[in-house]
Motif scaffolding. Structure first.
Motif, PDB file in Angstrom:
ATOM      1  N   VAL A  56      -6.648  -0.317  10.543  1.00 50.13           N
ATOM      2  CA  VAL A  56      -7.070  -0.904   9.275  1.00 50.13           C
ATOM      3  C   VAL A  56      -6.553  -2.340   9.206  1.00 50.13           C
ATOM      4  O   VAL A  56      -5.519  -2.677   9.782  1.00 50.13           O
ATOM      5  CB  VAL A  56      -6.544  -0.089   8.071  1.00 50.13           C
ATOM      6  CG1 VAL A  56      -7.226   1.263   7.991  1.00 50.13           C
ATOM      7  CG2 VAL A  56      -5.035   0.093   8.146  1.00 50.13           C
ATOM      8  N   SER A  57      -7.293  -3.190   8.513  1.00 48.89           N
ATOM      9  CA  SER A  57      -6.925  -4.600   8.413  1.00 48.89           C
ATOM     10  C   SER A  57      -5.858  -4.854   7.364  1.00 48.89           C
ATOM     11  O   SER A  57      -5.247  -5.923   7.363  1.00 48.89           O
ATOM     12  CB  SER A  57      -8.164  -5.443   8.092  1.00 48.89           C
ATOM     13  OG  SER A  57      -8.731  -5.040   6.845  1.00 48.89           O
ATOM     14  N   ARG A  58      -5.650  -3.892   6.470  1.00 49.45           N
ATOM     15  CA  ARG A  58      -4.627  -4.030   5.439  1.00 49.45           C
ATOM     16  C   ARG A  58      -3.913  -2.711   5.285  1.00 49.45           C
ATOM     17  O   ARG A  58      -4.453  -1.648   5.606  1.00 49.45           O
ATOM     18  CB  ARG A  58      -5.269  -4.421   4.095  1.00 49.45           C
ATOM     19  CG  ARG A  58      -5.839  -5.813   4.046  1.00 49.45           C
ATOM     20  CD  ARG A  58      -6.690  -6.013   2.812  1.00 49.45           C
ATOM     21  NE  ARG A  58      -6.032  -5.542   1.601  1.00 49.45           N
ATOM     22  CZ  ARG A  58      -6.640  -5.407   0.429  1.00 49.45           C
ATOM     23  NH1 ARG A  58      -7.911  -5.705   0.317  1.00 49.45           N
ATOM     24  NH2 ARG A  58      -5.983  -4.974  -0.616  1.00 49.45           N
ATOM     25  N   ALA A  59      -2.677  -2.770   4.827  1.00 49.08           N
ATOM     26  CA  ALA A  59      -1.942  -1.545   4.556  1.00 49.08           C
ATOM     27  C   ALA A  59      -2.716  -0.718   3.533  1.00 49.08           C
ATOM     28  O   ALA A  59      -3.077  -1.210   2.457  1.00 49.08           O
ATOM     29  CB  ALA A  59      -0.544  -1.870   4.024  1.00 49.08           C
ATOM     30  N   SER A  60      -2.990   0.517   3.853  1.00 48.14           N
ATOM     31  CA  SER A  60      -3.858   1.338   3.004  1.00 48.14           C
ATOM     32  C   SER A  60      -3.548   2.810   3.234  1.00 48.14           C
ATOM     33  O   SER A  60      -2.601   3.171   3.934  1.00 48.14           O
ATOM     34  CB  SER A  60      -5.335   1.033   3.305  1.00 48.14           C
ATOM     35  OG  SER A  60      -5.611   1.211   4.684  1.00 48.14           O
ATOM     36  N   TYR A  61      -4.386   3.667   2.617  1.00 46.59           N
ATOM     37  CA  TYR A  61      -4.264   5.119   2.748  1.00 46.59           C
ATOM     38  C   TYR A  61      -5.490   5.622   3.516  1.00 46.59           C
ATOM     39  O   TYR A  61      -6.618   5.253   3.188  1.00 46.59           O
ATOM     40  CB  TYR A  61      -4.176   5.782   1.375  1.00 46.59           C
ATOM     41  CG  TYR A  61      -2.976   5.338   0.564  1.00 46.59           C
ATOM     42  CD1 TYR A  61      -1.767   6.011   0.655  1.00 46.59           C
ATOM     43  CD2 TYR A  61      -3.061   4.230  -0.275  1.00 46.59           C
ATOM     44  CE1 TYR A  61      -0.663   5.599  -0.088  1.00 46.59           C
ATOM     45  CE2 TYR A  61      -1.959   3.806  -1.009  1.00 46.59           C
ATOM     46  CZ  TYR A  61      -0.772   4.502  -0.905  1.00 46.59           C
ATOM     47  OH  TYR A  61       0.315   4.085  -1.616  1.00 46.59           O
ATOM     48  N   MET A  62      -5.259   6.448   4.522  1.00 44.49           N
ATOM     49  CA  MET A  62      -6.348   6.855   5.399  1.00 44.49           C
ATOM     50  C   MET A  62      -6.368   8.373   5.536  1.00 44.49           C
ATOM     51  O   MET A  62      -5.330   9.009   5.728  1.00 44.49           O
ATOM     52  CB  MET A  62      -6.189   6.202   6.778  1.00 44.49           C
ATOM     53  CG  MET A  62      -7.351   6.482   7.719  1.00 44.49           C
ATOM     54  SD  MET A  62      -7.223   5.543   9.260  1.00 44.49           S
ATOM     55  CE  MET A  62      -5.770   6.327   9.973  1.00 44.49           C
TER      56      MET A  62
END
Length: 572
Positions: A439-445
């Motif tokens: 992912v290009s940004r810190a996120s929830y997957m």
């Protein structure tokens, strides 16, 4: 008679003063020796020590001129699907004994930064020099001796050294002074230039031969300079003097890091046969980049500086367009700034400082026609009327209009098959499948797997990896083939079409999704059949926006030797 007695009385007075001072000093010394110092009397003073030994400045991440180039190489390796190569390094000596830095550790860091998502290089950490072996190395030797550990042989190794440090190649000195009966003055100025050369090579570990053409020889110039002013005078029989100086010294450690990163980009690019020079044409590699941004940071208005930071966060999608005038102490702004710092690999503080300013504005600085850095890239918008009327002087003296951008950069998700085979869309039953997500940004997957028969399982998060939070620009392996106990193994099942889909969002979707989708993973989800049912659930939970998804599909064929009869279950 008066002329002969006056000097004598001044000398007697001076001698009496010296004797008085001597007696007083002796009394103080005797008193101090007869009364020992009590440590407890100084306890309050000493209590300030625990606070005084703290550094005055906050720590910052070591970001060099080629940090962006290393990330560019990582993307280049990933796009070219460069296979993983085991690599190690010799001890990199300094034959001049003038640059005492950890060159080998800088090589390891550069290789790691070029392999975050591509996994192009894995460093084999084994030191053959007994004098430099540590506890981990000794334990490794013991386990190897009893066949309890397997050491993988690297394919490549880095060799080289700091070839030379030529000090004072250029030395410019200037001294001038005046002298009079009551006043003396002096002024001095000096400038020096020192050249550091680093040479690195790639060698074939199996034959211990250096590969022709895979070499790098670069130099960098560091300088020192200083100015000094001396004043001395006499008033009657008394004298006075005054001295002030201003000096600078460019560090050799940062110079070596620059040379190491440049050399590793060259060597890795030549080895992988990729156009590595594309990653060396960035304006951020300009030597004056950070210095110019520092000048803009110090000279600019505080309100304009903070406005630029806010607009940069909006343009990168960390803040909404309606947050253009949000105050700095707003929780949403501090949280967005913290996420930006984490994604950029910085020390997360949630506050604006120069490293944050530099990382936020690096996409909006370019080279002008005169070769100097100028502010560019801010498109007009009505989101920030303060910035729309701002004109700042450039290095050429001409005003440059500075605006904010309200076009947020979307969250990007990249999902791909990592199996080292030409056709990654066809697998035989029972063949292991390896995938990765970035992912290009810190996120929830959340990642789900649909069998050929329609059963759906959640692969991530799962009991062995319970968190759905993933960092930016770091490859998440599905399954984690580098872990000794990956939690599950993904095998191709019965013939048909299998699907792997991942969903990512900056907001944790756990509270929005139906209960079966957030329960412990690696089990068939009741009430869901096929990947389309999962997509419908996410679309309904997010109202069709606020998340991204990507899907991989592959065909499963019967094994050549025998027909497959097992359903595709991730093995826990």
């Amino acid at each position: 008679m008066t002329a002969t007695t006056a000097p004598r009385s001044r000398g007697s007075l001076f001698a009496s003063l010296v004797r008085a001072l001597g007696i007083a000093s002796l009394a103080v010394w005797i008193g101090g020796c007869s009364t020992p110092m009590n440590v407890r009397d100084d306890a309050v003073y000493q209590s300030y020590g625990s606070a005084a030994n703290r550094p005055a400045n906050k720590p910052v991440r070591s970001i060099s001129s080629f940090s962006d180039s290393l990330m560019c190489m990582d993307r280049l390796f990933r796009e070219a699907q460069v296979p993983t190569t085991l690599i190690t390094s010799k001890w990199i000596p300094d034959y001049s004994n003038r640059v005492p830095v950890a060159t080998k550790e800088m090589i390891v860091t550069a290789l790691s930064q070029m392999s975050r998502t591509s996994n192009a290089f894995r460093y084999v950490d084994y030191e053959v020099d007994i004098a430099r072996q540590d506890t981990v190395q000794n334990l490794t030797a013991i386990l190897l001796g009893i066949n309890q550990m397997q050491l993988q042989r690297p394919a490549l190794y880095v060799s080289g050294g700091v070839a030379f440090v030529d000090q004072n190649v250029l030395n410019n000195r200037f001294n001038v002074g005046t002298s009079a009966s009551r006043l003396e003055t002096g002024y001095s100025q000096n400038k020096n230039a020192t050249i550091i050369g680093l040479e690195l090579h790639l060698g074939d570990f199996r034959t211990r031969t250096l590969i022709p053409g895979l070499d790098s020889a670069n130099e960098v110039v560091i300088g020192t300079g200083g100015q000094g002013l001396d004043l001395a005078g006499r008033i009657s029989t008394y004298g006075w003097n005054f001295n002030v100086g201003r000096d600078y010294t460019q560090g050799s450690g940062a110079a070596i890091r620059t040379l190491v990163e440049l050399a590793m980009i060259e060597l890795a690019g030549k080895w992988a046969r990729v156009p590595y020079w594309q990653c060396l044409t960035l304006d951020q590699a300009h030597p004056d980049f950070q210095r110019q941004l520092r000048d803009w940071y110090d000279e600019g208005d505080v309100g304009i500086r903070h406005g630029l930071i806010r607009q940069s966060l909006i343009s990168h999608g960390y803040l909404g367009p309606d947050k253009a005038n949000v105050p700095l102490n707003d929780p949403d702004f501090r949280a967005a700034l913290a996420r930006f710092q984490a994604d950029q690999g910085m020390v997360v503080t949630g506050s604006i400082d120069f490293p944050t300013y530099e990382r936020a504005l690096r996409s909006f600085v370019g080279l002008g026609e005169d070769g100097k850095l100028v502010r560019i890239g801010w498109t007009p918008t009505t989101a920030s009327p303060i910035l729309a009327s701002t004109v700042e002087p450039s290095s050429t003296g001409k005003g440059i209009q500075v605006y904010g951008s309200a076009a947020p950069a979307p969250l990007k998700l990249e999902l791909r098959i990592e199996n080292p085979k030409p056709d990654k869309s066809v697998f035989e039953s029972g063949e292991q499948i390896f995938a990765s997500a970035t992912v290009s940004r810190a996120s929830y997957m959340y990642c789900y797997f649909a069998e050929s028969l329609g059963n759906v399982l959640r692969l991530l998060p799962n009991p062995s990896r319970p968190t759905s939070a993933v960092p930016a620009n770091q490859m998440v392996r599905i399954p984690d083939w580098m872990a000794p106990n990956p939690g599950f193994v993904l095998d191709a099942g019965v013939p048909g079409t299998e699907t792997l889909t991942c969903f990512a969002s900056v907001e944790d979707p756990a509270s929005r999704l139906p209960a079966p989708l957030v329960e412990p993973g690696l089990q068939p989800l009741p009430g869901f059949n096929g990947m389309h049912s999962i997509r419908e659930a996410f679309h309904k939970a997010f109202d069709g926006r606020g998340y991204v998804e990507q899907t991989l599909q592959w065909e499963v064929r019967p094994r050549r030797a025998q027909a497959a009869d097992a359903s595709p279950q991730p093995k826990s």
